[in-house]
Enzyme design. Structure first.
Site, PDB file in Angstrom:
ATOM      1  N   ARG A  58      -1.574 131.219 -29.054  1.00 53.32           N
ATOM      2  CA  ARG A  58      -0.276 132.672 -28.474  1.00 53.32           C
ATOM      3  C   ARG A  58      -0.752 133.439 -27.771  1.00 53.32           C
ATOM      4  O   ARG A  58      -0.532 133.496 -26.446  1.00 53.32           O
ATOM      5  CB  ARG A  58      -0.386 133.273 -29.999  1.00 53.32           C
ATOM      6  N   LYS A 157      -8.012 121.936 -43.795  1.00 53.13           N
ATOM      7  CA  LYS A 157      -7.853 122.534 -45.027  1.00 53.13           C
ATOM      8  C   LYS A 157      -8.317 124.121 -44.711  1.00 53.13           C
ATOM      9  O   LYS A 157      -8.748 125.140 -43.635  1.00 53.13           O
ATOM     10  CB  LYS A 157      -9.975 122.340 -45.530  1.00 53.13           C
ATOM     11  N   HIS A 187     -13.877 117.161 -43.244  1.00 49.44           N
ATOM     12  CA  HIS A 187     -14.908 116.902 -41.932  1.00 49.44           C
ATOM     13  C   HIS A 187     -16.050 115.841 -42.071  1.00 49.44           C
ATOM     14  O   HIS A 187     -16.784 115.435 -41.739  1.00 49.44           O
ATOM     15  CB  HIS A 187     -15.441 118.108 -41.442  1.00 49.44           C
ATOM     16  N   LYS A 191     -18.887 112.280 -41.110  1.00 53.13           N
ATOM     17  CA  LYS A 191     -19.839 112.555 -40.413  1.00 53.13           C
ATOM     18  C   LYS A 191     -20.668 110.535 -40.853  1.00 53.13           C
ATOM     19  O   LYS A 191     -20.312 110.502 -42.016  1.00 53.13           O
ATOM     20  CB  LYS A 191     -21.226 113.064 -41.808  1.00 53.13           C
ATOM     21  N   GLU A 225     -26.695 125.566 -47.842  1.00 52.88           N
ATOM     22  CA  GLU A 225     -26.802 125.879 -46.495  1.00 52.88           C
ATOM     23  C   GLU A 225     -27.815 127.965 -46.837  1.00 52.88           C
ATOM     24  O   GLU A 225     -27.547 127.809 -47.363  1.00 52.88           O
ATOM     25  CB  GLU A 225     -25.274 126.815 -46.256  1.00 52.88           C
ATOM     26  N   ASP A 244     -14.445 126.273 -51.234  1.00 48.02           N
ATOM     27  CA  ASP A 244     -14.387 126.253 -50.221  1.00 48.02           C
ATOM     28  C   ASP A 244     -14.931 124.819 -49.829  1.00 48.02           C
ATOM     29  O   ASP A 244     -14.987 124.429 -49.498  1.00 48.02           O
ATOM     30  CB  ASP A 244     -15.576 127.404 -49.472  1.00 48.02           C
ATOM     31  N   HIS A 249     -15.418 118.793 -49.860  1.00 49.30           N
ATOM     32  CA  HIS A 249     -16.450 118.063 -49.390  1.00 49.30           C
ATOM     33  C   HIS A 249     -16.897 116.851 -50.740  1.00 49.30           C
ATOM     34  O   HIS A 249     -17.313 116.308 -50.948  1.00 49.30           O
ATOM     35  CB  HIS A 249     -17.303 118.796 -48.806  1.00 49.30           C
ATOM     36  N   LYS A 348     -24.296 129.630 -50.491  1.00 52.06           N
ATOM     37  CA  LYS A 348     -25.202 130.238 -49.285  1.00 52.06           C
ATOM     38  C   LYS A 348     -26.214 130.967 -49.215  1.00 52.06           C
ATOM     39  O   LYS A 348     -26.252 131.423 -51.195  1.00 52.06           O
ATOM     40  CB  LYS A 348     -23.749 130.898 -48.628  1.00 52.06           C
TER      41      LYS A 348
END
Ligand code: BG6
Length: 501
Positions: A58, A157, A187, A191, A225, A244, A249, A348
């Site tokens: 947009r 996703k 993704h 890898k 992470e 998530d 994954h 996380k």
């Protein structure tokens, strides 16, 4: 060298895409990942000669201005490390921009006109946009005559929030495209080390006889992470670590470890085997959810010695019951894995960033070594590290050299295969390079099939329902720690300990 199969042979010109239309072409994913990947593919001469790249969004500037800012962002991407003038000229000549309001059907005829896309070519439509628009965009593409027998669509996703919303998205996309034309991205499958897992298991005969309940004691998969939610609070807070990271994954990694050898490396064979694993996952229900799962949410703490705020402070103090950490004990009910726990852990704001698959083999059945205290036998371990380094390490027992009157001193030592050392000229790529290239060549092996995604949702949904029924809210852990103390109890309860890198 392992080559994943090209389901569409390179010579089959009609099916190699000659155009990518990137919806969400000015968005974060496109700028940070997709354009740098396309540039690197072009630099390494992997893009088809006449491929054009249309960035549709947009709010998108005209082509010249867009390319100027693209040059800067691609140039500063850590994987690219500087732009080559000649490559850039070739790459920039492929790129054009088109303004589009995704929900306005008239804009799709304009898109056809500006981009030259039509129903008979093998255009790849890459949807880097909100999943709630997937159905509408595919429908409008079809109505505008932009979908034909060779068209493909790539979906990012999250495909849904649970099995119902996932089915709804899949159903609406399926009204415009056949399943074979739909490429769902995870993704992690792009890898290098994840693909190497297939080689490790199925290009070596050494491991297979041990790769089952007789040889393996348990498996751990950790994705840790150090980052927090990074300005994605509104998305993340509706999702949480289970949706998530685990639904996609982590379950993909689990499938690659646990699946039976596929009969060939074609997409249908590999994906059939993955689906069987997902369907064999034992449901974790409300009665056992407290025993087999842990939810955590980070509070203020420190990462690398620097103070960081807690999860809720990141959104200005809003209260939340969303988990930023999850640990699970999964079990697979089939002949190969019955009784072997698969521990999954992701969070996380952990102390370190790393992703690994840790496989602990069984103890020797009987030790013949009278060993001094503290120097006993340790079970063999295979560690497949995906991040930050890419390496495979096998820990085996050795005799410590020298004389002692107390007995034989033993020590576990690593046999190490580091990709950086083994392949000196190897450039660590962006996972998307592989995935884009495969989508251009219609190779589906590394994409998630509809039944695979839905089977993963079915397992995850049961856990969420269990949490709700048991009133299980996240426990607090300090940023920079390995999650709530109950995460340690989760493995210790069954006589195991988390492996920490
Ligand atoms: C994404 C998640 O899918 O994967 C993010 O939405 C997460 O929350 C990311 O940070 C991790 O990917 P990687 O490749 O950095 O391990």
């Amino acid at each position: 060298m392992l080559h994943l199969p090209r389901e569409c042979p390179l010579s089959d010109e009609a099916r190699v895409s000659s155009r990518i239309v990137l919806f969400g072409g000015s968005g974060d994913l496109s700028i940070r990942m997709l354009f740098p990947s396309l540039y690197l593919l072009d630099r390494d001469r992997h893009l088809p000669a006449g491929l054009s790249i249309v960035a549709a969004a947009r709010a998108i500037p005209e082509t010249g201005v867009f390319c100027e800012s693209l040059r800067e962002t691609i140039g500063s991407n850590p994987h690219v490390k500087g732009i080559d003038g000649d490559v850039w000229q070739r790459f920039a000549s492929r790129v054009s921009t088109v303004h589009i309001e995704l929900e306005r059907i008239d804009d799709y005829s304009a898109l056809a006109e500006r981009s030259g896309a039509g129903g008979n070519d093998a255009t790849l439509y890459y949807l880097a946009i909100s999943p709630r628009l997937y159905g509408a965009v595919c429908h409008h593409l079809k109505t505008a005559g932009l979908i034909g027998p060779h068209s493909r669509v790539v979906l990012e996703k999250p495909i849904g929030y649970d099995i119902h919303t996932s089915r709804e998205i899949n159903r609406s996309v399926a009204t415009a495209l056949e399943e074979d034309a739909i490429f769902r991205v995870d993704h992690y499958l792009g890898k290098e080390t994840v693909q190497n897992l297939l080689a490790l298991r199925f290009a070596n005969s050494l491991l297979e006889p041990l790769w089952n309940r007789n040889g393996i004691d348990h498996v751990q998969i950790t994705i840790a992470e150090t980052v927090g939610v990074e300005g994605r609070w509104s998305y993340y807070d509706e999702s949480g670590a289970l949706r998530d990271m685990v639904q996609n994954h982590m379950l993909q990694l689990l499938c690659l470890v646990a699946m039976e050898p596929p009969i060939e490396l074609e997409s249908h064979a590999v994906r059939d085997e993955k689906v069987k694993v997902l369907r064999a996952l034992r449901p974790i229900n409300a009665a056992e959810v407290r025993q087999k799962s842990v939810r955590g949410q980070y509070a203020a703490g420190a990462i690398d010695g620097k103070p960081v705020v807690g999860y809720c402070e990141e959104s200005g103090g809003k209260a939340s019951n969303c988990e930023s950490f999850v640990a699970l004990r999964a079990e697979i009910d089939n002949w190969r894995w019955r009784g072997v726990p698969f521990y999954l852990r992701t969070g996380k704001r952990m102390p370190k960033r790393y992703t690994e698959i840790f496989i602990q083999f069984r103890d020797v059945p009987h030790s013949i070594f009278p060993t001094p205290p503290g120097s006993g036998l340790a079970a063999n371990k295979l560690i497949i590290r995906l991040q930050p380094e890419e390496e495979i390490t096998l820990w085996i027992m050795n005799k410590v050299p020298g004389l002692t009157s107390e007995g034989t001193r033993l020590q576990a030592l690593p046999l190490n295969l580091s990709r950086a050392t083994a392949f000196q000229n190897y450039r660590r790529g962006i996972a998307y390079e592989r995935l884009i290239l495969d989508a251009l060549h219609a190779n589906r092996t590394l994409f998630v099939r509809r039944d695979e995604g839905e089977a993963a949702w079915a397992w995850v949904d049961r856990i969420i329902a269990g949490w709700e029924a048991a009133g299980m809210t996240p426990q607090s852990y300090s940023a920079g720690s390995w999650g709530p103390s109950s995460a340690f109890a989760l493995t210790e309860r069954f006589g195991h300990t988390w492996h920490e890198a």
